[in-house]
Motif scaffolding. Structure first.
Motif, PDB file in Angstrom:
ATOM      1  N   PRO A  61     105.057 118.045  42.470  1.00  0.00           N
ATOM      2  CA  PRO A  61     105.112 117.509  41.098  1.00  0.00           C
ATOM      3  C   PRO A  61     104.025 118.127  40.208  1.00  0.00           C
ATOM      4  O   PRO A  61     102.915 118.401  40.657  1.00  0.00           O
ATOM      5  CB  PRO A  61     104.888 116.013  41.286  1.00  0.00           C
ATOM      6  N   LYS A  62     104.383 118.352  38.953  1.00  0.00           N
ATOM      7  CA  LYS A  62     103.438 118.869  37.958  1.00  0.00           C
ATOM      8  C   LYS A  62     103.062 117.742  37.009  1.00  0.00           C
ATOM      9  O   LYS A  62     103.720 116.701  36.965  1.00  0.00           O
ATOM     10  CB  LYS A  62     104.085 120.027  37.197  1.00  0.00           C
ATOM     11  N   GLU A  97     108.754 119.710  38.413  1.00  0.00           N
ATOM     12  CA  GLU A  97     108.329 120.090  39.754  1.00  0.00           C
ATOM     13  C   GLU A  97     108.348 121.598  39.897  1.00  0.00           C
ATOM     14  O   GLU A  97     109.074 122.289  39.195  1.00  0.00           O
ATOM     15  CB  GLU A  97     109.275 119.479  40.802  1.00  0.00           C
ATOM     16  N   ARG A  98     107.548 122.093  40.828  1.00  0.00           N
ATOM     17  CA  ARG A  98     107.567 123.521  41.133  1.00  0.00           C
ATOM     18  C   ARG A  98     107.759 123.689  42.634  1.00  0.00           C
ATOM     19  O   ARG A  98     107.270 122.880  43.426  1.00  0.00           O
ATOM     20  CB  ARG A  98     106.305 124.214  40.663  1.00  0.00           C
TER      21      ARG A  98
END
Length: 103
Positions: free
Chosen positions: A15-16, A21-22
């Motif tokens: 999560p960012k 998300e990445r």
């Protein structure tokens, strides 16, 4: 000889802060072992070519060591520091828009 099936890294979503998300790939153990073996062989070859006052991404050297070296040099009477971060320095790069030369 039996051919091994290629296994992709395990992917997890991180999560960012903005809620998105990445992806993060976690390599397989066999891949990490191979990477480490290659690193051990080529690291000593490349280390021999680096200047003593080069600190970026080198084993046993840190940003703090670079700062200490600059402070020591300034105390010896030098008055200028040059910091260079050359991005995309290969002449083969098609995206050469931001390159500048300083003399």
């Amino acid at each position: 000889m039996m051919q091994e099936e290629h296994q992709r890294p395990r992917m997890v979503m991180i999560p960012k802060e903005d809620g998105s998300e990445r992806p993060l790939g976690i390599p397989r153990i066999r891949d990490r072992v191979a990477e480490m073996a290659v690193k051990l062989v080529i690291e000593s070859i490349f280390e021999a070519d680096f200047c003593d006052n080069s600190y970026g991404f080198r084993p046993g050297r840190s940003a703090h060591d670079a700062i200490d070296d600059v402070a020591h040099t300034l105390h010896q009477g030098y008055s200028e520091v040059i910091d260079a971060d050359i991005r995309h320095h290969s002449p083969c790069h098609a995206h050469d828009h931001g390159r500048r030369a300083y003399l």
